[in-house]
Design an enzyme around this catalytic site. Structure first.
Site, PDB file in Angstrom:
ATOM      1  N   SER A 144     -10.357   3.143 -10.746  1.00 29.50           N
ATOM      2  CA  SER A 144     -10.106   4.465 -10.170  1.00 29.50           C
ATOM      3  C   SER A 144      -9.062   5.191 -11.002  1.00 29.50           C
ATOM      4  CB  SER A 144      -9.598   4.327  -8.730  1.00 29.50           C
ATOM      5  OG  SER A 144      -9.136   5.563  -8.228  1.00 29.50           O
ATOM      6  N   TYR A 157      -2.515   1.687  -2.944  1.00 32.44           N
ATOM      7  CA  TYR A 157      -3.891   1.600  -3.459  1.00 32.44           C
ATOM      8  C   TYR A 157      -3.897   1.744  -4.992  1.00 32.44           C
ATOM      9  CZ  TYR A 157      -8.670   3.178  -4.483  1.00 32.44           C
ATOM     10  OH  TYR A 157      -9.921   3.338  -5.026  1.00 32.44           O
TER      11      TYR A 157
END
Length: 251
Positions: A144, A157
């Site tokens: 990501s 995250y």
């Protein structure tokens, strides 16, 4: 074995209910992929995903897999590779967590890290060893852009994805020349169940767009894929912003 265009005939999905993974599987089944393994926690959602791919003409089997149980990975994934060669392993599991809540509840933050990083390290190494033993195949790792730089809004995250990204890059270097190809995919904000209700970020994308980029990356044997591609330039600039400036941005 892969076809003449570099696309797989057999696919193992780690995270069998992932929207990105299923969009990728549908796209590949529409091309040449005929055998699909969906690995995930047994659930109606996993069974439904398998049924959808079967309806497209693929032979689909499910395998019980839990990212949070690394001790079971060797056995669970070994059963898949024992059935025959796997051309592509798509490592697609992960959880977003709730940043504000997880800061107050450290064990929840640990669960995010264990799922996104520790579980991926275990499953990635088991899969890589099996691919190397068969002498060919690709390992695609869903990372990501959140891992490119720590953001106040999602640093738990983001840190897990940063670790995963570096791990996958190093694994790719370790496997260079063995016949095994590792590709890191860095999507931006993806409109999906995981991000439902969240404020949409610039350069938002969809599972189908990520799937298309993965297919193109496999054809090109890319090592890194950004989705959308413009994020490569954007994140290069973001990475080099002075910390005092970056801290004031509404991110």
């Amino acid at each position: 074995m892969k076809d003449a265009f570099g696309l797989p005939q057999s696919l193992l999905v780690l995270g069998g209910t992932s929207e990105i993974a299923l969009a990728t599987a549908r796209r590949l089944v529409a091309r040449r992929t005929r055998t699909v393994w969906l690995a995930g926690r047994p659930s109606p959602a996993l069974d439904e995903a398998a049924g959808q791919l079967r309806a497209l003409g693929a032979e689909v089997r499910t395998v019980a897999f839990d990212a949070l149980d690394p001790e079971s990975h060797e056995e669970a994934l070994g059963k898949v590779f024992a059935e025959g060669d796997v051309d592509l392993v798509l490592l697609a599991f992960g959880i977003l967590g709730d940043q504000a809540h997880d800061e107050r509840e450290p064990l929840n933050a640990v669960r995010v890290a264990q799922t996104n990083y520790t579980g991926a390290v275990s499953a990635g190494l088991v899969s890589a060893r099996a691919l190397q033993a068969q002498g060919h195949g690709s390992l695609v790792v869903l990372s990501s852009v959140a891992g490119e730089r720590a953001r106040r809004a999602n640093f738990i995250y983001g840190s897990s994805k940063a670790g995963l990204d570096v791990f996958a890059q190093g694994l790719g270097d370790a496997l260079h020349g063995t016949g095994v190809h590792v590709m890191v995919v860095r999507p931006g904000f993806v409109r999906s169940r995981m991000t439902a209700g969240m404020e949409e970020a610039p350069f938002a994308t969809t599972p189908e767009a990520v799937a298309s980029a993965i297919e193109l990356g496999l054809r090109r044997r890319s090592e890194t894929v950004w989705v959308p591609g413009a994020l490569r330039v954007v994140m290069s600039a973001v990475r080099h912003l002075p910390r005092a400036v970056f801290r004031r941005l509404p991110v």
